[in-house]
Design a protein around this motif. Structure first.
Motif, PDB file in Angstrom:
ATOM      1  N   MET A 287       0.878  -1.345   0.041  1.00  0.00           N
ATOM      2  CA  MET A 287      -0.030   0.149  -0.078  1.00  0.00           C
ATOM      3  C   MET A 287       0.961   1.304   0.100  1.00  0.00           C
ATOM      4  O   MET A 287       0.382   2.325   0.357  1.00  0.00           O
ATOM      5  CB  MET A 287      -1.111  -0.084   1.171  1.00  0.00           C
ATOM      6  CG  MET A 287      -1.949  -1.023   1.214  1.00  0.00           C
ATOM      7  SD  MET A 287      -3.168  -0.925  -0.437  1.00  0.00           S
ATOM      8  CE  MET A 287      -3.677   0.585  -0.116  1.00  0.00           C
ATOM      9  N   ARG A 288       2.164   1.181  -0.524  1.00  0.00           N
ATOM     10  CA  ARG A 288       2.965   2.252  -0.513  1.00  0.00           C
ATOM     11  C   ARG A 288       2.649   3.055  -1.838  1.00  0.00           C
ATOM     12  O   ARG A 288       2.957   4.310  -1.871  1.00  0.00           O
ATOM     13  CB  ARG A 288       4.477   1.939  -0.727  1.00  0.00           C
ATOM     14  CG  ARG A 288       4.958   1.275   0.551  1.00  0.00           C
ATOM     15  CD  ARG A 288       6.265   0.916   0.581  1.00  0.00           C
ATOM     16  NE  ARG A 288       6.448  -0.184  -0.544  1.00  0.00           N
ATOM     17  CZ  ARG A 288       7.634  -0.419  -0.956  1.00  0.00           C
ATOM     18  NH1 ARG A 288       8.824  -0.161  -0.390  1.00  0.00           N
ATOM     19  NH2 ARG A 288       7.585  -1.572  -2.034  1.00  0.00           N
ATOM     20  N   LEU A 289       1.829   2.698  -2.666  1.00  0.00           N
ATOM     21  CA  LEU A 289       1.291   3.237  -3.970  1.00  0.00           C
ATOM     22  C   LEU A 289       0.066   3.884  -4.028  1.00  0.00           C
ATOM     23  O   LEU A 289      -0.876   3.002  -3.240  1.00  0.00           O
ATOM     24  CB  LEU A 289       1.528   2.175  -5.347  1.00  0.00           C
ATOM     25  CG  LEU A 289       2.945   1.578  -5.468  1.00  0.00           C
ATOM     26  CD1 LEU A 289       3.026   0.558  -6.599  1.00  0.00           C
ATOM     27  CD2 LEU A 289       3.820   2.730  -5.558  1.00  0.00           C
ATOM     28  N   ASP A 290      -0.501   4.526  -4.639  1.00  0.00           N
ATOM     29  CA  ASP A 290      -1.633   5.000  -4.692  1.00  0.00           C
ATOM     30  C   ASP A 290      -2.800   4.107  -5.781  1.00  0.00           C
ATOM     31  O   ASP A 290      -3.731   4.145  -5.623  1.00  0.00           O
ATOM     32  CB  ASP A 290      -2.054   6.396  -4.736  1.00  0.00           C
ATOM     33  CG  ASP A 290      -1.452   7.276  -3.887  1.00  0.00           C
ATOM     34  OD1 ASP A 290      -1.318   6.708  -2.628  1.00  0.00           O
ATOM     35  OD2 ASP A 290      -0.994   8.438  -4.234  1.00  0.00           O
ATOM     36  N   ARG A 291      -1.988   3.739  -6.834  1.00  0.00           N
ATOM     37  CA  ARG A 291      -2.835   2.965  -7.786  1.00  0.00           C
ATOM     38  C   ARG A 291      -2.096   1.651  -8.134  1.00  0.00           C
ATOM     39  O   ARG A 291      -0.894   1.510  -7.946  1.00  0.00           O
ATOM     40  CB  ARG A 291      -2.954   4.081  -9.111  1.00  0.00           C
ATOM     41  CG  ARG A 291      -3.884   5.061  -8.843  1.00  0.00           C
ATOM     42  CD  ARG A 291      -3.878   5.995 -10.009  1.00  0.00           C
ATOM     43  NE  ARG A 291      -4.795   7.256  -9.767  1.00  0.00           N
ATOM     44  CZ  ARG A 291      -5.038   8.135 -10.777  1.00  0.00           C
ATOM     45  NH1 ARG A 291      -4.233   8.057 -12.057  1.00  0.00           N
ATOM     46  NH2 ARG A 291      -5.653   9.206 -10.712  1.00  0.00           N
ATOM     47  N   ASN A 292      -2.772   0.766  -8.884  1.00  0.00           N
ATOM     48  CA  ASN A 292      -2.064  -0.385  -9.478  1.00  0.00           C
ATOM     49  C   ASN A 292      -1.324  -1.155  -8.321  1.00  0.00           C
ATOM     50  O   ASN A 292      -0.110  -1.218  -8.179  1.00  0.00           O
ATOM     51  CB  ASN A 292      -1.201  -0.181 -10.581  1.00  0.00           C
ATOM     52  CG  ASN A 292      -1.891   0.307 -11.612  1.00  0.00           C
ATOM     53  OD1 ASN A 292      -3.040   0.069 -12.164  1.00  0.00           O
ATOM     54  ND2 ASN A 292      -1.113   1.294 -12.497  1.00  0.00           N
ATOM     55  N   ILE A 293      -2.047  -1.218  -7.102  1.00  0.00           N
ATOM     56  CA  ILE A 293      -1.676  -1.770  -5.945  1.00  0.00           C
ATOM     57  C   ILE A 293      -1.218  -3.307  -5.939  1.00  0.00           C
ATOM     58  O   ILE A 293      -2.067  -4.139  -6.325  1.00  0.00           O
ATOM     59  CB  ILE A 293      -2.617  -1.812  -4.871  1.00  0.00           C
ATOM     60  CG1 ILE A 293      -2.975  -0.397  -4.482  1.00  0.00           C
ATOM     61  CG2 ILE A 293      -2.080  -2.386  -3.609  1.00  0.00           C
ATOM     62  CD1 ILE A 293      -4.037   0.003  -3.529  1.00  0.00           C
ATOM     63  N   PRO A 294       0.155  -3.532  -5.844  1.00  0.00           N
ATOM     64  CA  PRO A 294       0.715  -4.992  -5.886  1.00  0.00           C
ATOM     65  C   PRO A 294      -0.036  -5.842  -4.918  1.00  0.00           C
ATOM     66  O   PRO A 294       0.087  -5.368  -3.603  1.00  0.00           O
ATOM     67  CB  PRO A 294       2.093  -5.018  -5.890  1.00  0.00           C
ATOM     68  CG  PRO A 294       2.529  -3.722  -6.030  1.00  0.00           C
ATOM     69  CD  PRO A 294       1.254  -2.663  -5.697  1.00  0.00           C
ATOM     70  N   ALA A 295      -0.474  -7.084  -5.192  1.00  0.00           N
ATOM     71  CA  ALA A 295      -1.058  -8.004  -4.155  1.00  0.00           C
ATOM     72  C   ALA A 295      -0.689  -9.447  -4.435  1.00  0.00           C
ATOM     73  O   ALA A 295      -0.508  -9.558  -5.613  1.00  0.00           O
ATOM     74  CB  ALA A 295      -2.548  -7.999  -4.034  1.00  0.00           C
ATOM     75  N   GLN A 296      -0.621 -10.108  -3.462  1.00  0.00           N
ATOM     76  CA  GLN A 296      -0.136 -11.551  -3.653  1.00  0.00           C
ATOM     77  C   GLN A 296      -1.100 -12.372  -2.685  1.00  0.00           C
ATOM     78  O   GLN A 296      -1.490 -12.300  -1.512  1.00  0.00           O
ATOM     79  CB  GLN A 296       1.298 -12.008  -3.072  1.00  0.00           C
ATOM     80  CG  GLN A 296       1.772 -13.295  -3.110  1.00  0.00           C
ATOM     81  CD  GLN A 296       2.981 -13.817  -2.437  1.00  0.00           C
ATOM     82  OE1 GLN A 296       3.739 -12.950  -1.975  1.00  0.00           O
ATOM     83  NE2 GLN A 296       3.244 -15.140  -2.535  1.00  0.00           N
ATOM     84  N   GLU A 297      -2.100 -13.163  -3.373  1.00  0.00           N
ATOM     85  CA  GLU A 297      -3.035 -14.045  -2.804  1.00  0.00           C
ATOM     86  C   GLU A 297      -2.749 -15.368  -2.902  1.00  0.00           C
ATOM     87  O   GLU A 297      -1.579 -16.028  -3.613  1.00  0.00           O
ATOM     88  CB  GLU A 297      -4.231 -13.742  -3.714  1.00  0.00           C
ATOM     89  CG  GLU A 297      -4.619 -12.225  -3.906  1.00  0.00           C
ATOM     90  CD  GLU A 297      -6.061 -12.384  -4.694  1.00  0.00           C
ATOM     91  OE1 GLU A 297      -6.907 -11.454  -4.471  1.00  0.00           O
ATOM     92  OE2 GLU A 297      -6.350 -13.101  -5.499  1.00  0.00           O
ATOM     93  N   TYR A 298      -3.528 -16.116  -2.251  1.00  0.00           N
ATOM     94  CA  TYR A 298      -3.167 -17.648  -2.103  1.00  0.00           C
ATOM     95  C   TYR A 298      -4.637 -18.085  -1.763  1.00  0.00           C
ATOM     96  O   TYR A 298      -5.589 -17.838  -1.283  1.00  0.00           O
ATOM     97  CB  TYR A 298      -2.297 -17.900  -0.900  1.00  0.00           C
ATOM     98  CG  TYR A 298      -2.735 -17.906   0.484  1.00  0.00           C
ATOM     99  CD1 TYR A 298      -3.457 -18.717   1.497  1.00  0.00           C
ATOM    100  CD2 TYR A 298      -2.514 -16.564   0.957  1.00  0.00           C
ATOM    101  CE1 TYR A 298      -3.617 -18.494   2.626  1.00  0.00           C
ATOM    102  CE2 TYR A 298      -2.850 -16.433   2.250  1.00  0.00           C
ATOM    103  CZ  TYR A 298      -3.607 -17.180   3.153  1.00  0.00           C
ATOM    104  OH  TYR A 298      -3.911 -16.852   4.216  1.00  0.00           O
TER     105      TYR A 298
END
Length: 298
Positions: A287-298
């Protein structure tokens, strides 16, 4: 011999006329009657003496008032201490501790103590106390109202934890496991009473304050906050999700930066909900970015 004799002119001047040398006479009289001028040093000494006299009288009047007040109140048996009325806002600072740290065991007259001095000393000795109020209830009761600081987090030390409140005041050792833990601060010498307002610990506390005072705090629970990396706070949620969080004005800690932080935490909630709607869970979220938030799911 004439019946009417002509009168001789008198040598005396006529009515309303001045002799020719009147002006010189007046000048001689004025110059001869001028008074002596007071010397400047003597005038200064006079004023100094008067000022010292007034100051001395004022000092004596103050002493007199103190003597009268001492006789009427401090040594008056009518105002001997009959009881203490002590109440605290929590359950950590007990009444017997208040008596000890406020120095009330040797108090014999409700007017025989300086409330201001006792208050300052008590707040210095008891970091857990946020405020203490002394009051007198005639004829012989001293009232004390103590407001305790409320811990908001634990600071991880080497082998133990110290509690800290929302103002960044270190309160003391704690075993309360329900409080989130702040790690990565790099301050080994912390002790009760220290103020951490100028440290990165306050950034972690800001996150907890927003969670406590806004709806986003009802959507997830934080178990750990890492302040090791400058410019971000690492969150570990109760379900194991890892979140790297940054917002504008992190070091300012004002209403504007707090609003930005609340917006970022709201996006965390949306990401968690979106992942759950797909039947998945988030492992890591940047959440350091405002857009195109990187996320890792499982």
């Amino acid at each position: 011999m004439s019946l009417f004799r002509r009168r001789k002119k008198s040598a005396r001047p006529a009515q309303g006329r001045r002799p020719a040398d009147f002006k010189s006479m007046v000048l001689r009289v004025s110059s001869g009657g001028s008074g002596r001028r007071v010397s400047k040093p003597r005038l200064v000494l006079t004023w100094v003496f008067l000022a010292a006299l007034v100051a001395g009288l004022g000092y004596l009047s103050v002493l007199g008032m103190r003597f009268v007040g001492h006789a009427l109140f401090d040594e008056n048996e009518l105002f001997s201490v009959a009881s203490f009325d002590i109440k605290t806002s929590g359950d950590v600072i007990r009444p017997d501790l208040v008596m000890e740290y406020a120095g009330l065991n040797e108090c014999s007259n409700i007017f025989g103590i300086s409330i201001r001095d006792r208050r300052e000393k008590f707040l210095q000795l008891v970091p857990r106390a946020q405020e203490v109020e002394f009051s007198r209830r005639l004829p012989g009761t001293l009232e004390l109202r103590v407001m305790e600081r409320v811990p908001i987090a634990r600071i991880a030390m080497k082998g133990y934890f110290l509690s800290v409140d929302r103002d960044g005041r270190v309160l003391g050792p704690t075993t309360a496991s329900r409080l989130p833990v702040i790690v990565g601060h790099g301050m080994p010498g912390l002790r009760p009473g220290l103020d951490l307002k100028d440290t990165r610990v306050m950034e972690a506390i800001e996150v907890l304050i927003v969670c406590d005072t806004s709806p986003v705090g009802r959507s997830f629970r934080i178990s750990q906050l890492d302040v090791k990396e400058k410019g971000e706070v690492g969150l570990k949620l109760a379900e194991g999700e890892m979140v790297r969080l940054a917002w504008d004005g992190m070091a300012d800690r004002n209403p504007v930066s707090r609003a930005g932080l609340e917006e970022k935490l709201g996006k965390v909630v949306l990401c968690l909900q979106a992942s759950a709607s797909r039947g998945k869970r988030i492992a890591r979220l940047d959440m350091r970015l405002d857009r195109n938030i990187p996320a890792q799911e499982y």
